[in-house]
Design an enzyme around this catalytic site. Structure first.
Site, short mmCIF file in Angstrom:
data_model
loop_
_atom_site.label_atom_id
_atom_site.label_comp_id
_atom_site.label_asym_id
_atom_site.label_seq_id
_atom_site.Cartn_x
_atom_site.Cartn_y
_atom_site.Cartn_z
CB CYS A 1 -0.91 -0.04 1.23
SG CYS A 1 -1.81 1.48 1.55
CB CYS B 1 0.18 2.08 4.03
SG CYS B 1 -1.50 1.49 3.80
#
Length: 106
Positions: free
Chosen positions: A31, A34
């Site tokens: 991700c 993230c």
């Protein structure tokens, strides 16, 4: 610098049973948003050392915890105090938004 702890399905519950505010960052290695939030979380951890605990939960390694809190989008931040979710933020945000949310629910 303040420590950011890793939690998993086995130890998650022990980390959130505290009077301190706990920010749980549900993330995955693949991700990109993230990973972009990491410096901001480190900044928040440093600003609130001793009063706020930050946990990172890898959703790939902790499916039970992720499912329990209905995490469907990454990143997801949960703000938990005394074992209860106070609020959440879904999606990438800057440290100022995290600080604002902390002040509102802290």
């Amino acid at each position: 610098m303040a420590e950011i702890l890793s939690a998993n399905d086995l130890n998650f519950e022990s980390f959130i049973q505290t009077e301190r505010m706990v920010i749980v960052d549900f993330w995955a290695p693949t991700c990109a948003p993230c990973r972009l939030m990491e410096p901001g979380l480190e900044q928040v951890a440093s600003n609130h050392e001793g009063s706020v605990r930050i946990l990172k939960v890898n959703v790939n390694e902790s499916p039970k915890t992720s499912s329990r809190y209905y995490v469907r989008t990454l990143p997801t931040l949960l703000f938990i105090k005394e074992g209860e979710v106070r609020t959440q933020i879904v999606g990438a945000v800057n440290p100022q938004q995290i600080e604002k949310t902390l002040s509102e629910v802290g």
